[in-house]
Design an enzyme around this catalytic site. Structure first.
Site, PDB file in Angstrom:
ATOM      1  N   SER A 211      89.359  13.635  66.750  1.00 27.99           N
ATOM      2  CA  SER A 211      88.419  14.168  67.737  1.00 27.99           C
ATOM      3  C   SER A 211      88.729  15.634  68.024  1.00 27.99           C
ATOM      4  O   SER A 211      89.853  15.973  68.381  1.00 27.99           O
ATOM      5  CB  SER A 211      88.527  13.393  69.050  1.00 27.99           C
ATOM      6  OG  SER A 211      88.124  12.066  68.836  1.00 27.99           O
TER       7      SER A 211
ATOM      8  N   GLU B  35      90.599  19.292  72.108  1.00 28.96           N
ATOM      9  CA  GLU B  35      91.830  18.516  71.961  1.00 28.96           C
ATOM     10  C   GLU B  35      92.644  19.152  70.817  1.00 28.96           C
ATOM     11  O   GLU B  35      93.863  19.196  70.850  1.00 28.96           O
ATOM     12  CB  GLU B  35      91.471  17.063  71.627  1.00 28.96           C
ATOM     13  CG  GLU B  35      92.668  16.159  71.490  1.00 28.96           C
ATOM     14  CD  GLU B  35      92.272  14.693  71.299  1.00 28.96           C
ATOM     15  OE1 GLU B  35      91.302  14.221  71.936  1.00 28.96           O
ATOM     16  OE2 GLU B  35      92.943  14.031  70.494  1.00 28.96           O
TER      17      GLU B  35
ATOM     18  N   ARG C   1      95.622  12.701  77.055  1.00 26.77           N
ATOM     19  CA  ARG C   1      95.904  13.694  76.004  1.00 26.77           C
ATOM     20  C   ARG C   1      96.688  14.905  76.508  1.00 26.77           C
ATOM     21  O   ARG C   1      96.460  16.029  76.057  1.00 26.77           O
ATOM     22  CB  ARG C   1      94.628  14.176  75.305  1.00 26.77           C
ATOM     23  CG  ARG C   1      93.806  13.118  74.640  1.00 26.77           C
ATOM     24  CD  ARG C   1      94.544  12.362  73.543  1.00 26.77           C
ATOM     25  NE  ARG C   1      93.830  11.137  73.297  1.00 26.77           N
ATOM     26  CZ  ARG C   1      94.114   9.973  73.907  1.00 26.77           C
ATOM     27  NH1 ARG C   1      95.134   9.868  74.722  1.00 26.77           N
ATOM     28  NH2 ARG C   1      93.406   8.901  73.665  1.00 26.77           N
TER      29      ARG C   1
HETATM   30  C1  LIG Z   1      91.757  10.857  61.376  1.00 28.07           C
HETATM   31  C2  LIG Z   1      92.420  11.179  62.686  1.00 28.07           C
HETATM   32  C3  LIG Z   1      92.351  10.273  63.730  1.00 28.07           C
HETATM   33  C4  LIG Z   1      92.946  10.571  64.948  1.00 28.07           C
HETATM   34  N1  LIG Z   1      92.880   9.641  65.959  1.00 28.07           N
HETATM   35  C5  LIG Z   1      93.489   9.897  67.145  1.00 28.07           C
HETATM   36  C6  LIG Z   1      93.444   8.939  68.220  1.00 28.07           C
HETATM   37  O1  LIG Z   1      92.861   7.859  68.105  1.00 28.07           O
HETATM   38  N2  LIG Z   1      94.068   9.251  69.379  1.00 28.07           N
HETATM   39  C7  LIG Z   1      94.725  10.427  69.555  1.00 28.07           C
HETATM   40  O2  LIG Z   1      95.297  10.660  70.631  1.00 28.07           O
HETATM   41  N3  LIG Z   1      94.783  11.355  68.564  1.00 28.07           N
HETATM   42  C8  LIG Z   1      94.185  11.116  67.372  1.00 28.07           C
HETATM   43  N4  LIG Z   1      94.235  12.050  66.377  1.00 28.07           N
HETATM   44  C9  LIG Z   1      94.886  13.352  66.631  1.00 28.07           C
HETATM   45  C10 LIG Z   1      96.366  13.433  66.201  1.00 28.07           C
HETATM   46  O3  LIG Z   1      96.634  12.497  65.202  1.00 28.07           O
HETATM   47  C11 LIG Z   1      97.314  13.225  67.378  1.00 28.07           C
HETATM   48  O4  LIG Z   1      97.115  14.204  68.359  1.00 28.07           O
HETATM   49  C12 LIG Z   1      98.782  13.251  66.909  1.00 28.07           C
HETATM   50  O5  LIG Z   1      99.588  12.632  67.887  1.00 28.07           O
HETATM   51  C13 LIG Z   1      99.332  14.638  66.633  1.00 28.07           C
HETATM   52  O6  LIG Z   1     100.632  14.494  66.060  1.00 28.07           O
HETATM   53  P1  LIG Z   1     101.175  15.513  64.961  1.00 28.07           P
HETATM   54  O7  LIG Z   1     102.603  15.168  64.710  1.00 28.07           O
HETATM   55  O8  LIG Z   1     100.285  15.539  63.783  1.00 28.07           O
HETATM   56  O9  LIG Z   1     101.095  16.860  65.766  1.00 28.07           O
HETATM   57  P2  LIG Z   1     100.582  18.347  65.276  1.00 28.07           P
HETATM   58  O10 LIG Z   1      99.175  18.197  64.856  1.00 28.07           O
HETATM   59  O11 LIG Z   1     101.553  18.827  64.248  1.00 28.07           O
HETATM   60  O12 LIG Z   1     100.732  19.134  66.598  1.00 28.07           O
HETATM   61  C14 LIG Z   1      99.906  18.849  67.713  1.00 28.07           C
HETATM   62  C15 LIG Z   1     100.491  19.559  68.945  1.00 28.07           C
HETATM   63  O13 LIG Z   1     101.752  18.963  69.238  1.00 28.07           O
HETATM   64  C16 LIG Z   1     102.783  19.958  69.244  1.00 28.07           C
HETATM   65  N5  LIG Z   1     103.984  19.313  68.694  1.00 28.07           N
HETATM   66  C17 LIG Z   1     104.076  18.552  67.576  1.00 28.07           C
HETATM   67  N6  LIG Z   1     105.339  18.098  67.431  1.00 28.07           N
HETATM   68  C18 LIG Z   1     106.051  18.592  68.480  1.00 28.07           C
HETATM   69  C19 LIG Z   1     107.419  18.494  68.894  1.00 28.07           C
HETATM   70  N7  LIG Z   1     108.325  17.763  68.220  1.00 28.07           N
HETATM   71  N8  LIG Z   1     107.796  19.158  70.015  1.00 28.07           N
HETATM   72  C20 LIG Z   1     106.904  19.894  70.714  1.00 28.07           C
HETATM   73  N9  LIG Z   1     105.610  20.030  70.379  1.00 28.07           N
HETATM   74  C21 LIG Z   1     105.192  19.372  69.284  1.00 28.07           C
HETATM   75  C22 LIG Z   1     102.256  21.087  68.350  1.00 28.07           C
HETATM   76  O14 LIG Z   1     102.852  22.310  68.712  1.00 28.07           O
HETATM   77  C23 LIG Z   1     100.773  21.048  68.698  1.00 28.07           C
HETATM   78  O15 LIG Z   1     100.560  21.741  69.903  1.00 28.07           O
HETATM   79  C24 LIG Z   1      93.653  11.790  65.142  1.00 28.07           C
HETATM   80  C25 LIG Z   1      93.714  12.708  64.065  1.00 28.07           C
HETATM   81  C26 LIG Z   1      93.114  12.409  62.852  1.00 28.07           C
HETATM   82  C27 LIG Z   1      93.216  13.395  61.733  1.00 28.07           C
END
Ligand SMILES: Cc1cc2nc3c(=O)[nH]c(=O)nc-3n(C[C@H](O)[C@H](O)[C@H](O)COP(=O)(O)OP(=O)(O)OC[C@H]3O[C@@H](n4cnc5c(N)ncnc54)[C@H](O)[C@@H]3O)c2cc1C
Length: 290
Positions: free
Chosen positions: A215, A285, A167
């Site tokens: 998580s 996380e 992560r």
């Molecule tokens: C129901 C559910 C289940 C999940 N299951 C998992 C799982 O199994 N495994 C797992 O690892 N995660 C899981 N997650 C967490 C989440 O989905 C991941 O961390 C996901 O990859 C975040 O992507 P996002 O585009 O939504 O990022 P955001 O939530 O928008 O941002 C997360 C972080 O990434 C940074 N960021 C986003 N885009 C960029 C970019 N283009 N450049 C630089 N920084 C950036 C943001 O600044 C922030 O710090 C889950 C979440 C939910 C709601």
């Protein structure tokens, strides 16, 4: 602010609808680029502005403060191009949904490691930034290189194992921008569709559906945060509209019109209680945007 710098700049931009938690106030200014060129212009412009900057992808792993964000937020979810480059390689822009990559590229070609990415919401940029994944693998394992822009300029970073961990990664510091990823997939004999269906079904059975960030805490070495929070007797604990899920203790839900502060209270409470009872320091996380 007098005149907006771009046609994709919006003042007082509501952030809650861009997140799965659906909480938090607006950004003082949001930049919502549609192309890599616009994202580069946006980022370079922010370097010349006073105040703070944050980046948002699909909003699936963030908790926005109730007071909003008194700075500039670059929203990356509109960069949506995917391009096959031949030889199982793809250029995929930051704003593409990770699930789209799994369904339209990995399942389509029966590429390996579908189990690592199935059911993770959010964008490719967020998945690379978080090195999102499961016990079956993580996003950075599938990357050949990543294009990043930071205070020192734009660079194409070749991916190596030393650059990412559970992560996390070290090639894109917080506030820098992941523009796009170059993925290299590998075909496999093992049918991936049943693996996808299995993990989608498993998430439905084991994970609460609703407003959350997945998580809340990373798993500490050799243990599970959910197990520790459950063993501390915290499942079902409520504060305001927030609740520690009764189904999975590492999920803290916006159950009933929670505020960001309600959720934050339960995060701190779970952290403190687990530390007092078991001497384990849980690490978030979820990313706070405040
Ligand atoms: C129901 C559910 C289940 C999940 N299951 C998992 C799982 O199994 N495994 C797992 O690892 N995660 C899981 N997650 C967490 C989440 O989905 C991941 O961390 C996901 O990859 C975040 O992507 P996002 O585009 O939504 O990022 P955001 O939530 O928008 O941002 C997360 C972080 O990434 C940074 N960021 C986003 N885009 C960029 C970019 N283009 N450049 C630089 N920084 C950036 C943001 O600044 C922030 O710090 C889950 C979440 C939910 C709601």
């Amino acid at each position: 602010m007098n005149e907006l710098p771009f046609d994709f700049a919006v003042e007082n931009y509501p952030l809650a609808p861009l997140t799965i938690y659906q909480v938090g106030g607006p950004a003082r200014l949001a930049l919502v680029p549609r192309t890599i060129d616009e994202a580069v212009q946006a980022y370079e412009w922010t370097l010349r502005q006073p105040g703070k900057r944050a980046v948002l992808g699909g909003g699936s792993n963030v908790l926005i403060d109730d007071d909003g964000y008194d700075g500039i937020v670059i929203v990356m979810s509109k960069l949506d191009a995917m391009e096959p480059l031949g030889g199982d390689r793809y250029r995929i822009e930051s704003g593409v949904d990770l699930d789209q990559v799994v369904r339209e590229i990995m399942l389509e070609h029966n590429y390996d490691m579908v189990g690592g990415l199935t059911g993770i919401p959010g964008t490719v940029g967020g998945a690379i930034y978080m090195n999102a994944g499961t016990v079956n693998g993580s996003t950075c394992m599938l990357m050949e290189s990543v294009e990043v822009i930071g205070p020192g300029g734009r660079s194409l970073v070749p991916m190596t194992e030393s650059l990412y961990s559970y992560r996390g990664q070290t090639f894109c510091p917080r506030g820098s921008l992941i523009l796009q990823g170059f993925f290299k997939f590998a075909t496999t004999e093992k049918p991936q569709r049943p693996i996808y269906d299995h993990y989608i079904q498993r998430r439905k059975e084991k994970q609460p559906q609703g407003r959350c960030c997945g998580s809340v805490f990373k798993n500490p070495p050799g243990d599970h945060s959910g197990r520790l929070i459950e063993a501390a007797g915290l499942k079902g604990t409520r504060y305001g509209g927030a609740m520690i899920s009764t189904m999975h203790a590492n999920f803290i839900m916006n159950d009933d019109n929670a505020t960001s502060a309600d959720i934050r209270y339960l995060i701190d409470f779970a952290k403190r209680t687990v530390n007092e009872k078991f001497g384990v320091e849980l690490e978030e996380e979820v990313v706070y945007i405040r």
